[in-house]
Design a protein around this motif. Structure first.
Motif, mmCIF file in Angstrom:
data_model
loop_
_atom_site.group_PDB
_atom_site.id
_atom_site.type_symbol
_atom_site.label_atom_id
_atom_site.label_comp_id
_atom_site.label_asym_id
_atom_site.label_seq_id
_atom_site.Cartn_x
_atom_site.Cartn_y
_atom_site.Cartn_z
ATOM 1 N N GLY A 183 61.003 35.429 25.306
ATOM 2 C CA GLY A 183 61.461 34.137 24.803
ATOM 3 C C GLY A 183 62.383 33.432 25.775
ATOM 4 O O GLY A 183 62.254 32.224 26.020
ATOM 5 N N ILE A 184 63.330 34.173 26.346
ATOM 6 C CA ILE A 184 64.263 33.582 27.312
ATOM 7 C C ILE A 184 63.511 33.101 28.550
ATOM 8 O O ILE A 184 63.752 32.004 29.065
ATOM 9 N N LEU A 185 62.585 33.916 29.045
ATOM 10 C CA LEU A 185 61.827 33.575 30.244
ATOM 11 C C LEU A 185 60.999 32.312 30.027
ATOM 12 O O LEU A 185 60.965 31.417 30.882
ATOM 13 N N LYS A 186 60.348 32.212 28.880
ATOM 14 C CA LYS A 186 59.476 31.059 28.623
ATOM 15 C C LYS A 186 60.266 29.807 28.265
ATOM 16 O O LYS A 186 59.765 28.688 28.445
ATOM 17 N N ARG A 187 61.465 29.965 27.740
ATOM 18 C CA ARG A 187 62.312 28.791 27.526
ATOM 19 C C ARG A 187 62.776 28.219 28.847
ATOM 20 O O ARG A 187 62.897 27.009 29.006
ATOM 21 N N ARG A 188 63.065 29.083 29.794
ATOM 22 C CA ARG A 188 63.558 28.617 31.093
ATOM 23 C C ARG A 188 62.437 27.980 31.906
ATOM 24 O O ARG A 188 62.640 26.952 32.546
ATOM 25 N N PHE A 189 61.266 28.584 31.883
ATOM 26 C CA PHE A 189 60.137 28.101 32.678
ATOM 27 C C PHE A 189 59.024 27.688 31.721
ATOM 28 O O PHE A 189 58.211 28.517 31.289
ATOM 29 N N ALA A 190 59.002 26.408 31.404
ATOM 30 C CA ALA A 190 58.111 25.905 30.353
ATOM 31 C C ALA A 190 56.642 26.091 30.690
ATOM 32 O O ALA A 190 55.801 26.164 29.786
ATOM 33 N N GLY A 191 56.310 26.175 31.975
ATOM 34 C CA GLY A 191 54.909 26.377 32.335
ATOM 35 C C GLY A 191 54.353 27.679 31.798
ATOM 36 O O GLY A 191 53.156 27.786 31.528
ATOM 37 N N LEU A 192 55.198 28.690 31.628
ATOM 38 C CA LEU A 192 54.750 29.963 31.070
ATOM 39 C C LEU A 192 54.495 29.855 29.569
ATOM 40 O O LEU A 192 53.765 30.665 29.004
ATOM 41 N N HIS A 193 55.124 28.889 28.932
ATOM 42 C CA HIS A 193 54.959 28.726 27.483
ATOM 43 C C HIS A 193 53.778 27.823 27.150
ATOM 44 O O HIS A 193 53.088 28.038 26.152
ATOM 45 N N THR A 194 53.535 26.808 27.985
ATOM 46 C CA THR A 194 52.455 25.858 27.705
ATOM 47 C C THR A 194 51.175 26.283 28.428
ATOM 48 O O THR A 194 50.294 26.911 27.856
ATOM 49 N N GLU A 195 51.099 25.958 29.720
ATOM 50 C CA GLU A 195 49.910 26.328 30.499
ATOM 51 C C GLU A 195 50.221 26.177 31.983
ATOM 52 O O GLU A 195 50.874 25.210 32.395
ATOM 53 N N LEU A 196 49.755 27.130 32.764
ATOM 54 C CA LEU A 196 49.828 27.019 34.221
ATOM 55 C C LEU A 196 48.503 26.456 34.710
ATOM 56 O O LEU A 196 47.459 27.098 34.574
#
Length: 344
Positions: A267-280
Protein backbone atom coordinates in the motif's frame (compact mmCIF):
# COMPACT_ATOMS: atom_id res chain seq x y z
CA UNK A 1 6.89 25.59 -71.62
CA UNK A 2 6.66 28.39 -69.06
CA UNK A 3 4.47 26.29 -66.77
CA UNK A 4 6.99 23.43 -66.88
CA UNK A 5 9.82 25.79 -65.96
CA UNK A 6 7.77 27.20 -63.10
CA UNK A 7 7.07 23.74 -61.79
CA UNK A 8 10.77 22.84 -62.00
CA UNK A 9 11.68 26.02 -60.14
CA UNK A 10 9.21 25.25 -57.38
CA UNK A 11 10.57 21.71 -57.18
CA UNK A 12 14.11 22.96 -56.78
CA UNK A 13 13.04 25.39 -54.05
CA UNK A 14 11.33 22.56 -52.13
CA UNK A 15 14.44 20.38 -52.47
CA UNK A 16 16.66 23.12 -51.09
CA UNK A 17 14.31 23.66 -48.16
CA UNK A 18 14.32 19.97 -47.35
CA UNK A 19 18.10 19.82 -47.47
CA UNK A 20 18.53 22.86 -45.21
CA UNK A 21 19.15 21.80 -41.61
CA UNK A 22 16.33 22.57 -39.23
CA UNK A 23 17.51 24.75 -36.36
CA UNK A 24 17.42 23.12 -32.92
CA UNK A 25 15.07 24.84 -30.51
CA UNK A 26 16.05 24.87 -26.84
CA UNK A 27 13.26 25.61 -24.41
CA UNK A 28 13.84 27.64 -21.31
CA UNK A 29 14.12 25.19 -18.45
CA UNK A 30 13.74 26.13 -14.83
CA UNK A 31 14.91 24.24 -11.77
CA UNK A 32 11.85 23.02 -9.83
CA UNK A 33 13.96 22.59 -6.71
CA UNK A 34 14.60 26.33 -6.74
CA UNK A 35 11.14 27.45 -7.86
CA UNK A 36 9.00 25.28 -5.55
CA UNK A 37 8.69 24.91 -1.80
CA UNK A 38 9.92 21.65 -0.25
CA UNK A 39 6.40 20.33 0.36
CA UNK A 40 5.39 21.05 -3.25
CA UNK A 41 8.51 19.26 -4.51
CA UNK A 42 7.56 16.26 -2.35
CA UNK A 43 4.02 16.21 -3.74
CA UNK A 44 5.22 16.30 -7.35
CA UNK A 45 8.27 14.06 -7.18
CA UNK A 46 7.63 12.03 -3.97
CA UNK A 47 10.96 13.09 -2.45
CA UNK A 48 12.26 16.22 -0.79
CA UNK A 49 15.00 18.31 -2.45
CA UNK A 50 17.90 16.99 -0.37
CA UNK A 51 16.98 13.36 -1.15
CA UNK A 52 16.56 14.16 -4.85
CA UNK A 53 20.05 15.67 -4.94
CA UNK A 54 21.35 12.57 -3.14
CA UNK A 55 19.77 10.37 -5.85
CA UNK A 56 21.34 12.57 -8.53
CA UNK A 57 24.70 11.92 -6.89
CA UNK A 58 24.14 8.16 -7.22
CA UNK A 59 23.75 8.27 -10.99
CA UNK A 60 25.71 11.42 -11.89
CA UNK A 61 28.91 9.75 -13.10
CA UNK A 62 27.05 7.11 -15.11
CA UNK A 63 24.88 9.74 -16.80
CA UNK A 64 27.91 11.77 -17.73
CA UNK A 65 29.50 8.72 -19.39
CA UNK A 66 26.33 7.66 -21.21
CA UNK A 67 25.89 10.74 -23.43
CA UNK A 68 28.02 12.53 -26.02
CA UNK A 69 25.29 14.99 -27.02
CA UNK A 70 25.77 18.73 -27.09
CA UNK A 71 23.43 20.54 -24.71
CA UNK A 72 22.22 17.25 -23.22
CA UNK A 73 19.72 17.19 -20.36
CA UNK A 74 21.37 17.90 -17.00
CA UNK A 75 21.37 14.88 -14.64
CA UNK A 76 19.01 16.71 -12.28
CA UNK A 77 16.34 17.11 -14.96
CA UNK A 78 16.74 13.48 -16.03
CA UNK A 79 16.19 12.31 -12.44
CA UNK A 80 13.21 14.66 -12.01
CA UNK A 81 11.65 13.38 -15.25
CA UNK A 82 11.99 9.77 -14.08
CA UNK A 83 10.63 10.53 -10.60
CA UNK A 84 7.69 12.45 -12.06
CA UNK A 85 6.89 9.59 -14.42
CA UNK A 86 6.99 6.99 -11.63
CA UNK A 87 5.05 9.23 -9.24
CA UNK A 88 2.18 9.81 -11.70
CA UNK A 89 2.28 6.95 -14.19
CA UNK A 90 1.32 9.56 -16.80
CA UNK A 91 2.28 9.87 -20.47
CA UNK A 92 5.77 11.02 -21.40
CA UNK A 93 4.50 14.16 -23.17
CA UNK A 94 2.55 15.29 -20.11
CA UNK A 95 5.53 14.65 -17.82
CA UNK A 96 7.80 16.48 -20.26
CA UNK A 97 5.51 19.53 -20.49
CA UNK A 98 5.70 19.99 -16.71
CA UNK A 99 9.52 20.20 -16.96
CA UNK A 100 9.90 21.97 -20.29
CA UNK A 101 11.41 19.01 -22.14
CA UNK A 102 10.24 16.97 -25.12
CA UNK A 103 8.39 13.68 -25.05
CA UNK A 104 11.35 11.76 -26.51
CA UNK A 105 13.80 13.28 -24.02
CA UNK A 106 11.47 12.39 -21.16
CA UNK A 107 11.24 8.78 -22.32
CA UNK A 108 15.00 8.44 -22.71
CA UNK A 109 15.60 9.96 -19.27
CA UNK A 110 13.05 7.72 -17.56
CA UNK A 111 14.46 4.58 -19.19
CA UNK A 112 18.05 5.53 -18.38
CA UNK A 113 17.37 6.36 -14.71
CA UNK A 114 15.32 3.17 -14.24
CA UNK A 115 18.10 1.10 -15.80
CA UNK A 116 20.78 2.66 -13.60
CA UNK A 117 18.85 2.49 -10.33
CA UNK A 118 17.56 -1.05 -10.93
CA UNK A 119 21.17 -2.16 -11.46
CA UNK A 120 21.85 -0.96 -7.88
CA UNK A 121 19.14 -3.20 -6.39
CA UNK A 122 21.60 -5.46 -4.56
CA UNK A 123 22.97 -2.41 -2.75
CA UNK A 124 19.64 -1.23 -1.39
CA UNK A 125 17.41 -4.34 -1.32
CA UNK A 126 18.83 -7.02 0.95
CA UNK A 127 18.62 -8.68 4.34
CA UNK A 128 20.85 -7.22 7.07
CA UNK A 129 23.93 -9.19 8.10
CA UNK A 130 22.52 -9.58 11.63
CA UNK A 131 18.86 -10.62 11.66
CA UNK A 132 18.42 -10.50 15.45
CA UNK A 133 16.93 -7.00 15.39
CA UNK A 134 14.38 -8.09 12.76
CA UNK A 135 13.39 -11.11 14.85
CA UNK A 136 12.92 -8.98 17.99
CA UNK A 137 10.84 -6.37 16.17
CA UNK A 138 8.62 -8.93 14.47
CA UNK A 139 8.15 -10.76 17.80
CA UNK A 140 6.95 -7.54 19.46
CA UNK A 141 4.08 -7.26 16.95
CA UNK A 142 2.16 -10.40 17.93
CA UNK A 143 4.59 -12.79 19.62
CA UNK A 144 5.49 -14.79 16.50
CA UNK A 145 9.04 -16.16 16.99
CA UNK A 146 12.05 -16.16 14.69
CA UNK A 147 10.41 -14.17 11.88
CA UNK A 148 12.75 -12.39 9.46
CA UNK A 149 10.23 -11.30 6.82
CA UNK A 150 6.79 -11.54 5.24
CA UNK A 151 6.43 -12.67 1.63
CA UNK A 152 3.66 -12.17 -0.90
CA UNK A 153 3.01 -11.36 -4.53
CA UNK A 154 1.24 -8.33 -5.98
CA UNK A 155 -0.17 -7.75 -9.45
CA UNK A 156 1.14 -4.68 -11.33
CA UNK A 157 -1.00 -3.80 -14.34
CA UNK A 158 0.80 -3.23 -17.66
CA UNK A 159 -0.28 -2.59 -21.24
CA UNK A 160 -0.94 -5.67 -23.38
CA UNK A 161 2.45 -6.98 -24.61
CA UNK A 162 3.04 -7.80 -28.26
CA UNK A 163 4.44 -11.28 -27.51
CA UNK A 164 2.97 -14.12 -25.41
CA UNK A 165 0.04 -11.92 -24.48
CA UNK A 166 -1.96 -14.76 -22.91
CA UNK A 167 0.72 -15.43 -20.30
CA UNK A 168 0.27 -11.94 -18.86
CA UNK A 169 -3.49 -12.22 -18.24
CA UNK A 170 -3.99 -12.88 -14.53
CA UNK A 171 -6.91 -14.53 -12.77
CA UNK A 172 -8.69 -11.17 -12.57
CA UNK A 173 -8.64 -10.81 -16.34
CA UNK A 174 -6.16 -7.99 -16.99
CA UNK A 175 -2.56 -7.90 -18.21
CA UNK A 176 -0.06 -7.71 -15.39
CA UNK A 177 3.25 -8.76 -13.89
CA UNK A 178 3.23 -10.79 -10.69
CA UNK A 179 5.87 -9.30 -8.40
CA UNK A 180 7.18 -11.17 -5.34
CA UNK A 181 8.38 -9.07 -2.43
CA UNK A 182 9.61 -9.68 1.11
CA UNK A 183 9.36 -6.89 3.67
CA UNK A 184 11.13 -6.14 6.93
CA UNK A 185 9.49 -4.87 10.15
CA UNK A 186 9.67 -1.18 9.17
CA UNK A 187 8.07 -1.63 5.71
CA UNK A 188 11.45 -1.83 3.97
CA UNK A 189 11.79 -4.27 1.06
CA UNK A 190 14.42 -6.96 1.61
CA UNK A 191 13.85 -9.00 -1.55
CA UNK A 192 12.06 -8.47 -4.85
CA UNK A 193 11.55 -10.74 -7.88
CA UNK A 194 10.22 -8.85 -10.90
CA UNK A 195 10.18 -11.06 -13.99
CA UNK A 196 7.06 -13.26 -13.93
CA UNK A 197 3.86 -12.78 -16.01
CA UNK A 198 0.61 -12.21 -14.16
CA UNK A 199 -0.65 -15.75 -14.73
CA UNK A 200 2.16 -17.32 -12.67
CA UNK A 201 1.21 -18.41 -9.14
CA UNK A 202 2.91 -17.00 -6.05
CA UNK A 203 4.07 -20.44 -4.95
CA UNK A 204 5.89 -21.09 -8.22
CA UNK A 205 7.63 -17.71 -8.07
CA UNK A 206 8.96 -18.47 -4.61
CA UNK A 207 9.92 -22.07 -5.42
CA UNK A 208 12.08 -20.98 -8.37
CA UNK A 209 13.61 -17.93 -6.68
CA UNK A 210 17.14 -17.54 -5.36
CA UNK A 211 15.61 -16.61 -2.00
CA UNK A 212 14.07 -20.08 -1.67
CA UNK A 213 17.43 -21.72 -2.31
CA UNK A 214 19.09 -19.51 0.29
CA UNK A 215 16.57 -20.63 2.92
CA UNK A 216 16.82 -24.26 1.79
CA UNK A 217 20.60 -24.19 2.13
CA UNK A 218 20.50 -22.47 5.50
CA UNK A 219 22.16 -19.26 4.35
CA UNK A 220 19.32 -17.28 5.96
CA UNK A 221 18.35 -18.43 9.44
CA UNK A 222 14.75 -17.60 10.27
CA UNK A 223 11.13 -17.89 9.21
CA UNK A 224 9.11 -16.22 6.48
CA UNK A 225 5.37 -15.71 6.85
CA UNK A 226 3.20 -16.31 3.79
CA UNK A 227 -0.46 -16.88 3.03
CA UNK A 228 -1.94 -20.27 2.24
CA UNK A 229 -1.01 -19.93 -1.42
CA UNK A 230 2.50 -21.03 -0.46
CA UNK A 231 3.70 -24.51 0.36
CA UNK A 232 4.25 -25.11 4.07
CA UNK A 233 7.98 -25.39 4.80
CA UNK A 234 10.08 -25.42 7.92
CA UNK A 235 11.20 -21.89 7.02
CA UNK A 236 7.88 -20.68 5.53
CA UNK A 237 4.89 -20.65 7.86
CA UNK A 238 1.36 -20.52 6.50
CA UNK A 239 -1.93 -20.31 8.46
CA UNK A 240 -4.10 -23.25 9.47
CA UNK A 241 -7.02 -23.53 7.06
CA UNK A 242 -9.20 -25.30 9.65
CA UNK A 243 -7.88 -24.58 13.17
CA UNK A 244 -8.92 -27.33 15.56
CA UNK A 245 -8.00 -25.83 18.94
CA UNK A 246 -7.35 -22.54 20.70
CA UNK A 247 -3.59 -22.73 20.07
CA UNK A 248 -4.09 -22.94 16.34
CA UNK A 249 -6.61 -20.08 16.41
CA UNK A 250 -4.17 -17.88 18.33
CA UNK A 251 -1.43 -18.90 15.92
CA UNK A 252 -3.60 -17.78 12.99
CA UNK A 253 -4.35 -14.47 14.69
CA UNK A 254 -0.67 -13.74 15.35
CA UNK A 255 0.24 -14.88 11.84
CA UNK A 256 -2.32 -12.49 10.32
CA UNK A 257 -1.33 -9.49 12.47
CA UNK A 258 2.33 -9.99 11.57
CA UNK A 259 1.97 -10.89 7.90
CA UNK A 260 -0.20 -7.83 7.22
CA UNK A 261 3.03 -5.81 7.10
CA UNK A 262 3.65 -7.00 3.55
CA UNK A 263 0.19 -5.80 2.48
CA UNK A 264 0.85 -2.47 4.15
CA UNK A 265 4.20 -2.27 2.37
CA UNK A 266 2.42 -2.77 -0.96
CA UNK A 267 0.00 0.00 0.00
CA UNK A 268 2.76 2.46 0.90
CA UNK A 269 4.71 1.63 -2.27
CA UNK A 270 1.70 2.08 -4.56
CA UNK A 271 0.63 5.30 -2.86
CA UNK A 272 4.06 6.78 -3.48
CA UNK A 273 4.36 5.58 -7.08
CA UNK A 274 0.93 5.82 -8.66
CA UNK A 275 2.02 4.02 -11.82
CA UNK A 276 2.20 0.79 -9.81
CA UNK A 277 -1.39 1.27 -8.67
CA UNK A 278 -2.94 2.25 -12.02
CA UNK A 279 -0.96 0.95 -15.00
CA UNK A 280 2.58 1.01 -16.34
CA UNK A 281 2.38 1.85 -20.04
CA UNK A 282 5.59 -0.02 -20.73
CA UNK A 283 6.74 -3.27 -22.24
CA UNK A 284 7.21 -6.12 -19.71
CA UNK A 285 11.02 -5.75 -19.67
CA UNK A 286 10.91 -2.00 -19.08
CA UNK A 287 8.10 -2.39 -16.58
CA UNK A 288 10.26 -4.80 -14.55
CA UNK A 289 13.06 -2.22 -14.46
CA UNK A 290 10.61 0.47 -13.36
CA UNK A 291 9.20 -1.72 -10.58
CA UNK A 292 12.63 -2.59 -9.19
CA UNK A 293 13.53 1.11 -9.39
CA UNK A 294 10.46 1.96 -7.32
CA UNK A 295 11.54 -0.59 -4.71
CA UNK A 296 15.06 0.90 -4.60
CA UNK A 297 13.63 4.42 -4.23
CA UNK A 298 11.21 3.19 -1.55
CA UNK A 299 14.10 1.86 0.54
CA UNK A 300 16.12 5.03 -0.05
CA UNK A 301 13.20 7.05 1.28
CA UNK A 302 12.99 4.89 4.41
CA UNK A 303 16.73 5.08 5.08
CA UNK A 304 16.73 8.87 4.68
CA UNK A 305 13.49 9.38 6.62
CA UNK A 306 11.84 10.82 3.51
CA UNK A 307 8.59 8.87 3.67
CA UNK A 308 4.87 9.29 3.13
CA UNK A 309 2.62 9.74 6.12
CA UNK A 310 1.22 6.25 6.62
CA UNK A 311 -2.37 5.59 7.64
CA UNK A 312 -3.17 2.07 8.75
CA UNK A 313 -6.52 2.04 6.95
CA UNK A 314 -4.79 2.54 3.59
CA UNK A 315 -4.11 -1.19 3.41
CA UNK A 316 -6.31 -4.26 3.82
CA UNK A 317 -6.02 -5.89 7.22
CA UNK A 318 -7.05 -9.39 6.12
CA UNK A 319 -6.47 -9.56 2.38
CA UNK A 320 -5.90 -13.27 2.02
CA UNK A 321 -8.34 -15.13 -0.18
CA UNK A 322 -8.22 -18.73 1.01
CA UNK A 323 -10.47 -20.02 -1.75
CA UNK A 324 -8.93 -22.03 -4.61
CA UNK A 325 -5.66 -22.42 -2.67
CA UNK A 326 -4.07 -25.65 -1.51
CA UNK A 327 -1.33 -26.27 1.04
CA UNK A 328 1.20 -28.99 0.37
CA UNK A 329 2.09 -30.30 3.82
CA UNK A 330 5.81 -31.03 4.05
CA UNK A 331 8.18 -31.15 7.02
CA UNK A 332 7.02 -27.65 7.93
CA UNK A 333 3.90 -29.10 9.58
CA UNK A 334 5.86 -30.22 12.64
CA UNK A 335 7.50 -26.80 12.93
CA UNK A 336 4.13 -25.05 12.69
CA UNK A 337 2.56 -27.31 15.31
CA UNK A 338 5.54 -26.74 17.60
CA UNK A 339 5.17 -22.95 17.32
CA UNK A 340 1.41 -23.11 17.90
CA UNK A 341 1.73 -25.30 21.01
CA UNK A 342 4.68 -23.50 22.62
CA UNK A 343 4.02 -19.87 21.82
CA UNK A 344 0.25 -19.57 21.56
Amino acid sequence: MASAAARLNRYNIIRRRRRAPRPRIFQDRSNPLEDLEGDEVFIRFRFRPDTILWIVGLVFDDLQRQTHRNCSLPPLLQVLAALRFLATGSFYNIVGESLGISKSATGRAARMICRLLSSMAARFINFPANLDSYKRTFFEIAGFPNVVGCVDGTQIKIKAPSENEGDFINRKGFHSLNIQMVCGPNFNITNVVAKWPGSVHDSRMFKESLLCREFENGHIQGILLGDSGYALKKYLMTPYLNPSDVHQERYNGAHCRTRVLIEQTFGILKRRFAGLHTELRLSPERACNAIVTCCVLHNIGIVRGDILQFRGNDCPQNPTDYAERNVRVLDGKAVRDHIARNYF
